[in-house]
Write a protein that holds these residues in place. Structure first.
Motif, mmCIF file in Angstrom:
data_model
loop_
_atom_site.group_PDB
_atom_site.id
_atom_site.type_symbol
_atom_site.label_atom_id
_atom_site.label_comp_id
_atom_site.label_asym_id
_atom_site.label_seq_id
_atom_site.Cartn_x
_atom_site.Cartn_y
_atom_site.Cartn_z
ATOM 1 N N SER A 1 0.828 -1.216 0.000
ATOM 2 C CA SER A 1 0.000 0.000 0.000
ATOM 3 C C SER A 1 0.861 1.265 0.000
ATOM 4 N N GLY A 2 1.768 1.354 0.970
ATOM 5 C CA GLY A 2 2.564 2.574 1.125
ATOM 6 C C GLY A 2 3.575 2.753 0.008
ATOM 7 N N GLU B 1 10.005 -5.156 -5.145
ATOM 8 C CA GLU B 1 8.878 -5.904 -4.551
ATOM 9 C C GLU B 1 8.867 -7.322 -5.133
ATOM 10 N N VAL C 1 14.521 -7.197 -1.107
ATOM 11 C CA VAL C 1 15.757 -6.607 -0.597
ATOM 12 C C VAL C 1 16.307 -7.567 0.448
ATOM 13 N N ASP D 1 3.457 -0.020 7.866
ATOM 14 C CA ASP D 1 3.610 -0.936 9.003
ATOM 15 C C ASP D 1 5.056 -1.208 9.411
ATOM 16 N N VAL E 1 -4.142 0.926 6.579
ATOM 17 C CA VAL E 1 -4.090 1.641 5.303
ATOM 18 C C VAL E 1 -4.457 3.107 5.533
ATOM 19 N N ALA E 2 -5.403 3.326 6.450
ATOM 20 C CA ALA E 2 -5.822 4.695 6.749
ATOM 21 C C ALA E 2 -4.624 5.527 7.209
#
Ligand SMILES: Cc1cc2nc3c(=O)[nH]c(=O)nc-3n(C[C@H](O)[C@H](O)[C@H](O)COP(=O)(O)OP(=O)(O)OC[C@H]3O[C@@H](n4cnc5c(N)ncnc54)[C@H](O)[C@@H]3O)c2cc1C
Length: 454
Positions: free
Chosen positions: A49-50, A71, A114, A334, A344-345
């Motif tokens: 998400s971020g 990713e 990574v 997170d 997510v908020a």
């Protein structure tokens, strides 16, 4: 490079390094891959998400070929909908998209993990051995699910037909199947020692299960027990009061400071440690259905790196989101040690501060915008009811709407099911949803006007 996927399909390796021989288990050389030295202005570790949201903003501002996302997963999940999947109110494909399809235009996806962070050299090393050199690094690696921290949990999730968790796409569909099969006995719902992502999810599924068993007419035969390692039901008093009242009314028993440590899926016994007792006394609890929230922790590569604090999380300033030792490193979501609700908020609200601070850092001006710890937890309390908890770093309510959000509402349930998913896919991941701050301000202004007139 086969592993290199791109919005613009542009490979920006500056120079190549020696061939790495891949050797089979029998010691026979099977193939060689070219090790690369990539150089990007912005490297984003983690494309959840971020990671995708900040990549979208940076690519829009700084142009083509400047941003790489590292990713490993081919599939991206909108995790907040897992609760409704587990409750039988949505299906997994609704939460799912191919990672490739979400990579913002002008960003490059390096499909790899990574393995090592080398912040002193402004470099990271991937699982395949490539090096990525960067000017700025954004950490967005999320939080790891540690099933192995509960003895017997992995086997129980794999081999039993009554142990489930909404926390993983692998197992989330089982929750509803097992719930449907349950007609009598003990139903347990657990919450581990924090931090965890979405601290409301362990109890949301309890309310959905309660509603399901009531609809089926078997609720009187099911004994529902909530076991939490915490000393409270929810961290924000206003919402905790409302939730406790619901639990009282619906006969949902709460057991505090009880941490799940073992599951024997053959005997169907869950073992808890009593965190309030001196010797962490162990208690066995027989079950016929158990929803487990697994313990969570930092990703291995982060925990072992110079970017971590003593607990293994990315060590950032909680207001600017800048790393406390490496000023060209920032964090979102997170993976960091900011003490907000991991949601997510929160990612959306952090995005606003992070982007502005990154821009300031590039321009060499002071960092200003402050993330206030905003997080939201849409607590589904039944098949069509929801309490929308919104709060800040001090666990003070920070409500968007001009009504009491601690009341259960159908409108808020509709928002979670039908409005928030498209907001995620079409706006947050494109870097255009920065949380409800402006909406809240608008409602407050209207409320003030109405009060003046009245
Ligand atoms: C059951 C459930 C219910 C939830 N409900 C809500 C809700 O109602 N509302 C809400 O706001 N939030 C909710 N959340 C929480 C929310 O989904 C997360 O807080 C959010 O997705 C965090 O975003 P992130 O980018 O930090 O991490 P993620 O989206 O998890 O992304 C992290 C990414 O990093 C990648 N990664 C990991 N290690 C490495 C590595 N070494 N190298 C490269 N990449 C790596 C991972 O593959 C992953 O794609 C819920 C979550 C769950 C599981």
């Amino acid at each position: 490079m086969a592993k290199m996927m791109a919005g613009n399909r542009l490979k920006l390796a500056s120079n190549s390094r020696p061939l790495l021989d891949l050797v089979s288990k029998r010691g026979i050389k099977t193939t060689s891959i070219q090790l690369e030295n990539y150089r990007y202005r912005f490297a984003i570790a983690g494309g959840g998400s971020g990671g995708i949201a900040i990549a979208a903003k940076l690519a829009k501002k700084y142009g083509k070929g400047k941003v790489v996302i590292i990713e490993p997963s081919s599939t991206h999940y909108y995790q907040p909908l897992f609760t409704l999947v587990g409750g039988g109110l949505a299906d997994l494909p609704e939460c799912t998209n191919a990672t490739d399809s979400l990579i913002p235009p002008d960003c490059t996806l390096l499909k790899d993990e990574v393995k090592e962070f080398q912040p002193k050299q402004n470099c990271l090393v991937t699982g395949d051995g490539h090096q990525v050199h960067y000017e700025y690094l954004v950490m967005a690696t999320g939080i790891a699910l540690n099933y192995d921290k509960v003895e017997g949990l992995t086997e129980a999730l794999e081999y039993s037909d009554n142990v489930c968790t909404n926390y993983s796409p692998e197992y989330v569909r089982n929750t509803y199947y097992y719930m449907k099969n349950m007609t009598k006995g003990n139903a347990l719902f657990t919450f581990p020692t924090p931090p965890i992502k979405c601290a409301g999810a362990p109890q949301k599924i309890m309310y959905l299960a309660d509603a399901h068993w009531r609809n089926e007419g078997v609720r009187d035969n099911v004994n529902i027990q909530y076991y939490t390692a915490l000393g409270v039901l929810f961290g924000v008093k206003k919402f905790a009061d409302a939730l406790n009242q619901i639990c009282d009314e619906r006969n949902l028993t709460r057991n505090y400071q009880r941490n799940l440590v073992k599951i024997d899926h053959v005997k169907k016994i869950a073992t808890f440690e009593d965190l309030s007792s001196e010797n962490r006394k162990r208690e066995d609890s027989p079950y016929d259905f158990i929803h487990v929230t697994p313990p969570m922790g930092p990703q291995e590569a982060v925990k072992d790196s110079e970017l971590a604090d003593s607990n293994g999380y990315v060590d950032v300033d909680k207001h600017t989101l800048q790393h406390v030792r490496y000023p060209n490193v920032f964090g979102i979501g997170d993976c960091t040690n900011t003490p907000n609700g991991k949601t997510v908020a929160a990612v959306a609200a952090q995005l606003r501060a992070l982007y502005k601070n990154l821009k300031a850092s590039v321009a060499g001006t002071p960092l200003k915008p402050k993330y206030d710890g905003y997080a939201a937890c849409p607590l589904v309390t039944g098949n069509s009811k929801l309490i929308l908890a919104e709060f800040d770093y001090d666990n003070q309510p920070l409500e968007t709407f001009p009504f009491d959000q601690s009341e259960e509402r159908y409108s808020m349930y509709l928002m979670k099911k039908y409005f928030l998913p498209p907001l995620y896919w079409k706006s947050l991941l494109k870097g255009t949803w920065l949380g409800p701050k402006e909406v809240r301000k608008g409602f407050q202004a209207v409320k003030r006007q109405v009060e003046k007139v009245a």
